[in-house]
Structure formats: structure tokens, C-alpha cells
Write a protein that holds these residues in place. Structure first.
Motif, PDB file in Angstrom:
ATOM      1  N   ALA A  70       4.402  -2.571  -3.348  1.00 54.44           N
ATOM      2  CA  ALA A  70       4.579  -4.018  -3.452  1.00 54.44           C
ATOM      3  C   ALA A  70       5.612  -4.283  -4.540  1.00 54.44           C
ATOM      4  O   ALA A  70       5.415  -3.894  -5.699  1.00 54.44           O
ATOM      5  N   LEU A  71       6.717  -4.922  -4.180  1.00 54.23           N
ATOM      6  CA  LEU A  71       7.838  -5.095  -5.100  1.00 54.23           C
ATOM      7  C   LEU A  71       7.511  -5.984  -6.286  1.00 54.23           C
ATOM      8  O   LEU A  71       7.980  -5.757  -7.402  1.00 54.23           O
ATOM      9  N   ASP A  72       6.719  -7.020  -6.072  1.00 50.04           N
ATOM     10  CA  ASP A  72       6.460  -8.006  -7.113  1.00 50.04           C
ATOM     11  C   ASP A  72       5.365  -7.561  -8.074  1.00 50.04           C
ATOM     12  O   ASP A  72       5.490  -7.667  -9.294  1.00 50.04           O
ATOM     13  N   SER A  73       4.273  -7.016  -7.538  1.00 47.00           N
ATOM     14  CA  SER A  73       3.154  -6.598  -8.382  1.00 47.00           C
ATOM     15  C   SER A  73       3.350  -5.208  -8.960  1.00 47.00           C
ATOM     16  O   SER A  73       2.644  -4.816  -9.891  1.00 47.00           O
ATOM     17  N   ASN A  74       4.296  -4.432  -8.406  1.00 48.07           N
ATOM     18  CA  ASN A  74       4.548  -3.044  -8.803  1.00 48.07           C
ATOM     19  C   ASN A  74       3.366  -2.119  -8.521  1.00 48.07           C
ATOM     20  O   ASN A  74       3.277  -1.025  -9.086  1.00 48.07           O
ATOM     21  N   LYS A  75       2.482  -2.531  -7.641  1.00 46.44           N
ATOM     22  CA  LYS A  75       1.358  -1.682  -7.270  1.00 46.44           C
ATOM     23  C   LYS A  75       1.763  -0.736  -6.145  1.00 46.44           C
ATOM     24  O   LYS A  75       2.583  -1.072  -5.287  1.00 46.44           O
ATOM     25  N   ILE A  76       1.146   0.450  -6.157  1.00 42.70           N
ATOM     26  CA  ILE A  76       1.319   1.416  -5.078  1.00 42.70           C
ATOM     27  C   ILE A  76      -0.062   1.701  -4.500  1.00 42.70           C
ATOM     28  O   ILE A  76      -0.993   2.043  -5.238  1.00 42.70           O
ATOM     29  N   PHE A  77      -0.187   1.554  -3.192  1.00 43.88           N
ATOM     30  CA  PHE A  77      -1.461   1.749  -2.503  1.00 43.88           C
ATOM     31  C   PHE A  77      -1.401   3.042  -1.696  1.00 43.88           C
ATOM     32  O   PHE A  77      -0.424   3.283  -0.976  1.00 43.88           O
ATOM     33  N   ILE A  78      -2.435   3.850  -1.806  1.00 44.70           N
ATOM     34  CA  ILE A  78      -2.501   5.106  -1.069  1.00 44.70           C
ATOM     35  C   ILE A  78      -3.635   5.008  -0.053  1.00 44.70           C
ATOM     36  O   ILE A  78      -4.795   4.820  -0.416  1.00 44.70           O
ATOM     37  N   PHE A  79      -3.272   5.140   1.223  1.00 45.31           N
ATOM     38  CA  PHE A  79      -4.231   5.007   2.316  1.00 45.31           C
ATOM     39  C   PHE A  79      -4.524   6.368   2.946  1.00 45.31           C
ATOM     40  O   PHE A  79      -3.601   7.166   3.160  1.00 45.31           O
ATOM     41  N   ASP A  80      -5.780   6.605   3.262  1.00 43.44           N
ATOM     42  CA  ASP A  80      -6.177   7.752   4.068  1.00 43.44           C
ATOM     43  C   ASP A  80      -5.955   7.372   5.529  1.00 43.44           C
ATOM     44  O   ASP A  80      -6.632   6.492   6.065  1.00 43.44           O
ATOM     45  N   VAL A  81      -4.993   8.055   6.183  1.00 48.26           N
ATOM     46  CA  VAL A  81      -4.691   7.754   7.581  1.00 48.26           C
ATOM     47  C   VAL A  81      -4.986   8.962   8.471  1.00 48.26           C
ATOM     48  O   VAL A  81      -4.462   9.066   9.591  1.00 48.26           O
ATOM     49  N   ALA A  82      -5.831   9.886   7.968  1.00 45.77           N
ATOM     50  CA  ALA A  82      -6.157  11.098   8.722  1.00 45.77           C
ATOM     51  C   ALA A  82      -7.613  11.164   9.131  1.00 45.77           C
ATOM     52  O   ALA A  82      -7.932  11.599  10.243  1.00 45.77           O
ATOM     53  N   THR A  83      -8.528  10.732   8.260  1.00 42.50           N
ATOM     54  CA  THR A  83      -9.955  10.818   8.575  1.00 42.50           C
ATOM     55  C   THR A  83     -10.270  10.062   9.854  1.00 42.50           C
ATOM     56  O   THR A  83     -10.941  10.575  10.761  1.00 42.50           O
ATOM     57  N   ASP A  84      -9.776   8.833   9.951  1.00 43.49           N
ATOM     58  CA  ASP A  84      -9.851   8.051  11.186  1.00 43.49           C
ATOM     59  C   ASP A  84      -8.546   7.276  11.287  1.00 43.49           C
ATOM     60  O   ASP A  84      -8.408   6.183  10.728  1.00 43.49           O
ATOM     61  N   PRO A  85      -7.535   7.835  11.983  1.00 45.12           N
ATOM     62  CA  PRO A  85      -6.221   7.185  12.050  1.00 45.12           C
ATOM     63  C   PRO A  85      -6.256   5.766  12.598  1.00 45.12           C
ATOM     64  O   PRO A  85      -5.348   4.981  12.324  1.00 45.12           O
ATOM     65  N   SER A  86      -7.300   5.413  13.354  1.00 43.82           N
ATOM     66  CA  SER A  86      -7.383   4.059  13.906  1.00 43.82           C
ATOM     67  C   SER A  86      -7.862   3.051  12.867  1.00 43.82           C
ATOM     68  O   SER A  86      -7.686   1.847  13.056  1.00 43.82           O
ATOM     69  N   LYS A  87      -8.443   3.536  11.783  1.00 46.39           N
ATOM     70  CA  LYS A  87      -8.964   2.664  10.733  1.00 46.39           C
ATOM     71  C   LYS A  87      -8.631   3.239   9.360  1.00 46.39           C
ATOM     72  O   LYS A  87      -9.463   3.899   8.740  1.00 46.39           O
ATOM     73  N   PRO A  88      -7.410   3.039   8.883  1.00 49.52           N
ATOM     74  CA  PRO A  88      -7.032   3.552   7.563  1.00 49.52           C
ATOM     75  C   PRO A  88      -7.958   3.039   6.469  1.00 49.52           C
ATOM     76  O   PRO A  88      -8.528   1.942   6.575  1.00 49.52           O
ATOM     77  N   LYS A  89      -8.092   3.846   5.414  1.00 51.15           N
ATOM     78  CA  LYS A  89      -8.918   3.469   4.272  1.00 51.15           C
ATOM     79  C   LYS A  89      -8.069   3.512   2.999  1.00 51.15           C
ATOM     80  O   LYS A  89      -7.307   4.448   2.790  1.00 51.15           O
ATOM     81  N   LEU A  90      -8.211   2.491   2.173  1.00 47.87           N
ATOM     82  CA  LEU A  90      -7.539   2.483   0.879  1.00 47.87           C
ATOM     83  C   LEU A  90      -8.324   3.368  -0.077  1.00 47.87           C
ATOM     84  O   LEU A  90      -9.490   3.091  -0.366  1.00 47.87           O
ATOM     85  N   VAL A  91      -7.709   4.453  -0.548  1.00 44.08           N
ATOM     86  CA  VAL A  91      -8.430   5.420  -1.382  1.00 44.08           C
ATOM     87  C   VAL A  91      -7.977   5.406  -2.838  1.00 44.08           C
ATOM     88  O   VAL A  91      -8.684   5.910  -3.715  1.00 44.08           O
TER      89      VAL A  91
END
Length: 451
Positions: free
Chosen positions: A113-134
Motif C-alpha cells: 500500500a503506497l500511502d500507509s507503507n504497509k506490506i501484507f503477506i497472504f497465504d495463497v497455497a493452503t487454500d488458493p480459493s480463499k487466501p489468508k492474511l498471515v
């Protein structure tokens, strides 16, 4: 017409300013790492039918939950939910969601996110149809000394994060931060300011077989976050734009050659076709195509090889994507909502062979690796998108037979109360089906210990 009037006004206001500076002002161009053929060569690829499309989406005040979110769309025609949203994962608040990139094992997605400078890491392997923010990284500025995490590019065991600016003045001087896949900060490499370098950065792309990394330059955080109307009236801000591209020795992270590239070079794309040794970028208001190719002595040279549309009409090329064979290039032009296909069989003499209007505005283009499907989204920046009826916000999927695009499905992100559709990535239901780009490429150079 909102932005078109703004840009026409910009053209008048900046007559006294050099053309190279004007190029950087016109529009913020989202970066490159959108589709299968633009993923890092160290990331295994979906070479057949993609099952899901992830869309990194900007929240809109008063719409739905108002939050930035990762939207998952079913993209497999054999599925009962084909062409439908099957998951939406909000991250809380609006931070100007922008770009994302897979880790080298494709099990995790990093999104910034350019404004907040946050970086979010998502699990997209455990269930690719439903990513999880880890995991959420809140210390990007403190650790790296940079702001505006922009491009996410995987190398073995590491993630390169190219940023918009430095944390001291949020201006053009910037660099690239390197993290482990676990989210631990490793180091920062600043963009060169000597030997013709201007310190600006934008996008990055690697060719492992050539030990080469190409970076481009646009403008800093201050200009990205400024209201467009205010920006075009600010003479000092208009001077803060980069006009260079840099070819790096990637293994040492040292610049090999710095090119003068007027017109605001945007996305960096390598052809990964066997035997190819060239990359391509485009420029904003000059609407030029540049190719970077080794000469007979092995030295990298820059060549201006084509003009996109009529620059006088300010088509504003935004996202570009090479097809996997290297023989075709998709180019989106924001102001006219067009996509353009260029025959790159001879990269030194490319030819535009197809055009189609996708919407009132269009931004990102993502072809499948097999080239049979092409996806489009619309948003540039929340403050810079068109207004009123011209403010299209959608995901559109097309089938491509080499001659024409045929609409497969469309999702109106405003109607679905999702927000502004920005960056796309594909995913497979079964990660065991993924394949490396080339058998030799991923192992050609081992950067796992670099730096």
C-alpha cells in the motif's frame, strides 16, 4: 473527460519545461508485475488454465466495507462459479493498494500500500480459493529508509521491494529493499546518482541467463500522492521526475550501464523465449517503445523502436505485457481505454497489428502463459482515476484466438461494492501442477545468498 482535460491543461502549463520532465508528470503508471509472463523467472508458473485471478483492490469511501482488499475470482470455465467472486479479504482501512508479487515458491503473495507503507503477506497455497492474511509488515519505512512499497519481485529465498522514494524527503531519490521470504529485512540498495544516474526508481525485472536486471524511473511519493490538479500547477513538483533506465549486474547488485530515457520509462519486461537477449519498456507522454539488447560485443544498448498511437492525442501507454513466446506485446493506453497488440517477431522493428476499446479507461493487462486468455483492470490511483461515467472499475476476461478478443466474463467492481480494481495475479488450484519458466533458468544463477 475529466483526466483528458487535466492533461491537455498540463500540456499548456508545461510548455516552458523540458519534455523529459513533462513525461513524468502526466500520469502515475502502475508497475509491471501483473501477469504470468511478467512474474519473476524464479517463480513457478501456471502454464495451462489458471483457476483463480487475484485482484488487489483499492477501497472506496462509502462503498461496501470501504477497505482495501484481495478479491479472488474463479477463472476456470469448467467451474460452476466461473467468472464470479468467490472470496474477498479486507485488510482494514485504505492505504492506496497498488502492486503485489508471489514468493519464489508461489505459496505466498506480498502486496503493498503506497500511502500507509504497509506490506501484507497472504497465504495463497493452503487454500488458493480463499487466501489468508498471515503477516503485516508495519516497519518498512523504519527498516529500509524508503517509502511507497511499489514493486514486489521474487528471487530465491528473498523478495525485492522497489520503492517510490526515500523516507527523508519523499522525493525522487529511492532504492530497493531486500527481505527474506519470512518478512525479515536484509538490506537496501539505492538507485545510482553518478555516471548519469538520477536516483529515481520505478520497476525492476531480471533475466537470470544474462545476470541482468533492468530498472526504470518515474517519480517520487510526493508526486504520486498529490492531487492531480494541484500537481500540474506546482512548478517545483514538475521538476521531480526521473528520465533514466539502468542495466544492473544482478548478482553483485551493481549498475552496469545507465541510459538516458526521456519520456518517463514505465514497466520493464524481458523476453524469456529461449535464445532471446532483450527487454522492452514504454514511455508515458512520448508514447515510445524502447528495446534493450546486447550488441555483438555483449554490451547492452538502448533502441527506440516504435511509437504508440498518436502522441499528440496523449494516449498514455500504461501497462504492457509480453507474450511467453516473446513474439507479441500487449500495450494498454489509459486515456482512450484501448488495448493494442504489437507483433514483436523482430523486436527491432515491431508493428501494431490489433486494437480494441476495453472501456472508458483501462490500466492493467494480464495474458495467460499460453496466450489464449487476456484479462484487464482499470484503476490507476484513487485520486487520478476518471470521474463520473468515465470511472470504469472492472475486471474483464477475454479469449484470444490471435485475431480478435472475445469477451468471456466481466465483473463490475462498483456494482459488487468491491472498490477500484487494480493489480492482477493468477493462481492454480493445485500448486503441484506449476512449472518453472525453463529447466535451466531458475538454476542458472543462485541468488539465495545474495546479498
Amino acid at each position: 473527460m475529466y483526466l483528458k482535460k487535466k492533461f491537455l491543461k498540463l500540456k499548456t502549463v508545461t510548455q516552458a519545461v523540458s519534455m523529459a520532465v513533462v513525461m513524468g508528470v502526466a500520469v502515475q503508471m502502475p508497475s509491471a508485475i501483473a501477469d504470468e509472463t511478467s512474474c519473476s523467472p524464479f517463480t513457478p508458473l501456471v502454464k495451462g488454465q489458471e483457476d483463480f485471478v487475484y485482484v488487489w483492490t483499492l477501497g472506496v469511501k462509502g462503498l461496501g466495507d470501504e477497505s482495501d482488499k484481495l478479491v479472488t475470482v474463479d477463472a476456470n470455465p469448467a467451474s460452476k462459479s466461473y467468472g464470479k467472486v468467490i472470496s474477498k479479504l479486507s485488510v482494514g482501512g485504505r492505504g492506496e493498494a497498488h502492486h503485489m508479487g508471489f514468493t519464489d515458491d508461489r505459496k505466498y503473495m506480498w502486496a503493498g500500500a503506497l500511502d500507509s507503507n504497509k506490506i501484507f503477506i497472504f497465504d495463497v497455497a493452503t487454500d488458493p480459493s480463499k487466501p489468508k492474511l498471515v503477516k503485516t509488515l508495519n516497519n518498512f519505512v523504519a527498516k529500509s529508509g524508503l517509502v511507497g512499497p511499489h514493486t514486489f519481485y521474487a528471487i530465491p529465498g528473498r523478495m525485492i521491494v522497489a520503492a517510490l522514494s526515500n523516507a527523508k524527503d519523499h522525493g525522487g531519490q529511492t532504492g530497493m529493499a531486500i527481505y527474506t521470504n519470512a518478512g525479515e529485512y536484509v538490506s537496501t540498495t539505492m538507485m545510482p546518482t553518478t555516471n548519469g544516474g538520477d536516483g529515481f526508481g520505478y520497476d525492476a525485472a531480471i533475466n537470470p541467463n544474462k545476470n541482468a536486471m533492468l530498472t526504470t524511473a518515474f517519480t517520487g511519493w510526493n508526486n504520486y500522492m498529490m492531487d492531480l490538479g494541484k500537481l500540474i500547477k506546482d512548478k517545483d513538483a514538475m521538476k521531480q521526475f526521473g528520465n533514466t533506465t539502468v542495466m544492473w549486474d544482478y548478482k553483485t547488485m551493481k549498475p552496469m550501464k545507465i541510459f538516458n530515457t526521456p519520456g518517463a520509462a514505465l514497466e520493464a519486461r524481458w523476453s524469456y523465449a529461449p535464445g532471446d537477449n532483450w527487454a522492452v519498456t514504454t514511455t508515458a507522454l512520448t508514447s515510445e517503445i524502447y528495446v534493450y539488447k546486447q550488441d555483438d560485443h555483449g554490451e547492452w544498448q538502448q533502441h527506440k523502436v516504435g511509437t504508440i498511437g498518436d502522441p499528440a492525442k496523449i494516449p498514455l501507454p500504461v501497462d504492457i505485457s509480453l507474450v511467453s513466446s516473446g513474439k507479441g506485446l500487449w500495450i494498454n493506453t489509459f486515456m482512450d481505454g484501448m488495448t493494442r497488440y504489437w507483433d514483436m517477431t523482430d523486436p527491432m522493428h515491431p508493428k501494431e497489428t490489433y486494437t480494441k476499446k476495453i472501456g472508458e479507461q483501462v490500466n492493467m493487462v494480464s495474458p495467460s502463459f499460453d496466450g489464449q486468455r487476456v484479462y484487464f483492470t482499470t484503476s490507476l490511483l484513487s485520486n487520478w482515476d476518471m470521474k463520473g461515467k468515465s470511472d470504469d472499475q472492472f475486471l474483464k476476461a477475454y479469449n484470444w484466438d490471435g485475431k480478435d478478443l472475445k469477451l468471456a466474463f466481466e465483473i463490475d467492481f462498483y456494482k459488487e461494492k468491491l472498490g477500484r480494481a487494480h493489480h492482477m495475479k493468477f493462481q492454480a488450484r493445485d500448486l503441484k501442477t506449476l512449472q518453472p519458466l525453463q529447466a535451466s533458468t531458475a538454476n542458472k544463477l543462485n541468488f539465495a545468498s545474495n546479498p
